[in-house]
Design an enzyme around this catalytic site. Structure first.
Site, short mmCIF file in Angstrom:
data_model
loop_
_atom_site.label_atom_id
_atom_site.label_comp_id
_atom_site.label_asym_id
_atom_site.label_seq_id
_atom_site.Cartn_x
_atom_site.Cartn_y
_atom_site.Cartn_z
N ALA A 66 0.87 -1.17 0.00
CA ALA A 66 0.00 0.00 0.00
C ALA A 66 0.91 1.22 0.00
O ALA A 66 2.07 1.13 0.40
CB ALA A 66 -0.88 -0.01 1.24
N GLY A 111 0.61 -4.76 0.85
CA GLY A 111 -0.60 -4.81 0.01
C GLY A 111 -0.39 -5.54 -1.31
O GLY A 111 -1.34 -6.07 -1.88
N GLU A 114 -0.72 -9.09 -0.41
CA GLU A 114 -2.15 -9.32 -0.13
C GLU A 114 -2.97 -9.37 -1.42
O GLU A 114 -3.92 -10.16 -1.54
CB GLU A 114 -2.66 -8.24 0.82
N GLU A 134 4.73 -5.15 7.25
CA GLU A 134 4.05 -4.06 7.97
C GLU A 134 4.57 -3.86 9.39
O GLU A 134 4.65 -2.74 9.90
CB GLU A 134 2.53 -4.32 8.02
N1 COA Z 1 4.65 3.19 -0.80
C1 COA Z 1 5.07 4.34 -1.33
N2 COA Z 1 6.22 4.47 -2.02
C2 COA Z 1 6.99 3.39 -2.14
C3 COA Z 1 6.62 2.14 -1.61
C4 COA Z 1 5.38 2.06 -0.92
N3 COA Z 1 4.92 0.92 -0.39
N4 COA Z 1 7.59 1.24 -1.91
C5 COA Z 1 8.51 1.88 -2.60
N5 COA Z 1 8.17 3.18 -2.75
C6 COA Z 1 8.90 4.25 -3.43
C7 COA Z 1 10.12 4.67 -2.64
O1 COA Z 1 9.75 5.60 -1.65
C8 COA Z 1 10.98 5.25 -3.73
O2 COA Z 1 10.50 6.54 -4.04
P1 COA Z 1 11.55 7.75 -4.34
O3 COA Z 1 12.30 7.29 -5.58
O4 COA Z 1 10.66 8.91 -4.58
O5 COA Z 1 12.43 7.84 -3.13
C9 COA Z 1 10.69 4.36 -4.93
O6 COA Z 1 9.44 3.72 -4.65
C10 COA Z 1 11.74 3.28 -5.14
O7 COA Z 1 11.89 2.57 -3.92
P2 COA Z 1 13.29 2.37 -3.18
O8 COA Z 1 13.01 2.12 -1.73
O9 COA Z 1 14.21 3.49 -3.50
O10 COA Z 1 13.79 1.05 -3.91
P3 COA Z 1 14.80 -0.03 -3.32
O11 COA Z 1 15.14 -0.92 -4.48
O12 COA Z 1 15.90 0.59 -2.56
O13 COA Z 1 13.91 -0.87 -2.26
C11 COA Z 1 11.95 -2.01 -1.50
C12 COA Z 1 12.81 -1.60 -2.70
C13 COA Z 1 10.66 -2.67 -2.02
C14 COA Z 1 12.70 -2.99 -0.60
C15 COA Z 1 11.59 -0.75 -0.68
O14 COA Z 1 11.06 0.22 -1.57
C16 COA Z 1 10.57 -0.98 0.40
O15 COA Z 1 10.88 -1.51 1.44
N6 COA Z 1 9.31 -0.53 0.16
C17 COA Z 1 8.26 -0.61 1.14
C18 COA Z 1 7.75 -2.01 1.33
C19 COA Z 1 6.69 -2.05 2.42
O16 COA Z 1 6.94 -1.83 3.57
N7 COA Z 1 5.44 -2.35 2.01
C20 COA Z 1 4.34 -2.47 2.90
C21 COA Z 1 3.61 -1.19 2.94
S1 COA Z 1 2.20 -1.32 4.00
#
Ligand code: COA
Length: 260
Positions: A66, A111, A114, A134
């Site tokens: 999400a 999400g 999910e 989460e």
């Molecule tokens: N919501 C909003 N933005 C998100 C996102 C999310 N769930 N997941 C990734 N993004 C955004 C990042 O903020 C980043 O934005 P920016 O370029 O403006 O800074 C962009 O997507 C790329 O992500 P980034 O974190 O730089 O890539 P990465 O390869 O270093 O890491 C992940 C990838 C998936 C490991 C990492 O993005 C992450 O942990 N995301 C969240 C996962 C999460 O907790 N999901 C559950 C949410 S309830």
């Protein structure tokens, strides 16, 4: 329908939905969920759509969760509609009456995991990572994860994933029954399309009846589930597709199902 966060293509009875927000790793914001709900309604009412594929844009993520910027902005007084929208969208997938294949091309977190769990079948690329992280944000899964994950993996493995927040790789996800199949990333869509094409040739009324019987029966006592199966079987025996399928077998030819 004017869509900004999804790409939708329908061809040969298969609707392919691509979540298209690659700059946010296809994170599900409210707008995306709203669009997805509308597209699913369309798919439900269109007899020409027999199977759906959901995937993510780019080669890095299916859906990375999400949208955390939207989650950060809510509190306990305002969050309920957000969770409800997520639940409603996932239930639409589960109750569509048509198979939905998740083609998981990378991160399927929160999400995104999910969303995949609500789908009928899940095919992952070798670089897929599935998880419910989460807990590391100080929250819990809110789009059905606390309920659907343990139903698929069993409680021990589901709790391990939710409490640790650590994603698992494709190989483990396959072992744990979270994925039906794992393929190299460049073969993912082709594999999903082949499976979808095979399902699209199947008898649609029987497919809907199987989906309904399984989803409705799984949480009921066995005898109540069996009653659902019996009613569905009786109904199916009144269809042209049943006559066609049994006749085609006996006449040693391929059945051509009309969905009647
Ligand atoms: N919501 C909003 N933005 C998100 C996102 C999310 N769930 N997941 C990734 N993004 C955004 C990042 O903020 C980043 O934005 P920016 O370029 O403006 O800074 C962009 O997507 C790329 O992500 P980034 O974190 O730089 O890539 P990465 O390869 O270093 O890491 C992940 C990838 C998936 C490991 C990492 O993005 C992450 O942990 N995301 C969240 C996962 C999460 O907790 N999901 C559950 C949410 S309830």
């Amino acid at each position: 329908m004017n869509l900004s966060n999804l790409q939708v293509q329908t061809d040969q009875r298969i609707m392919r939905i691509t979540i298209d927000r690659p700059n946010s790793l296809n994170a599900l914001n409210a707008k995306t969920l709203e669009e997805l709900g509308g597209v699913l309604d369309q798919a439900a009412s269109d007899n020409e759509v027999r199977v759906l594929i959901i995937t993510g844009a780019g080669d890095k993520a299916f859906v990375a969760g999400a949208d955390i910027t939207e989650i950060k902005a809510v509190d306990e007084n305002s969050v309920a509609p957000f969770v409800q929208r997520g639940h409603d969208t996932m239930m639409k997938i589960q109750n569509l009456g048509k198979p939905v294949i998740a083609a998981i091309n990378g991160y399927a977190l929160g999400g995104g995991c999910e969303l995949a769990l609500a789908c009928t079948l899940r095919i992952g690329s070798e670089n897929a990572l599935l998880g419910l992280p989460e807990i590391s944000l100080g929250i819990i899964p809110g789009f059905g994860g606390t309920q659907r994950l343990a139903r698929i993996t069993g409680i021990g493995r589901g709790l391990e994933m939710m409490l640790s927040g650590k994603p698992i790789n494709a190989e483990k996800a396959l072992n744990w029954g979270l994925l039906n199949q794992v393929v190299p990333q460049e073969q993912l869509l082709e594999t999903a399309e082949q499976l979808a094409a095979q399902l699209a040739r199947s008898a649609p009324i029987a497919m809907r009846a199987i989906l309904n019987a399984v989803h409705q029966g799984v949480d009921l006592p066995l005898e109540d589930g069996l009653a659902i199966e019996k009613d569905a079987f009786v109904e199916i025996c009144g269809t042209e597709d049943m006559r066609e399928g049994t006749s085609a077998f006996l006449e040693k030819r391929k059945a051509s199902f009309k969905g009647r």
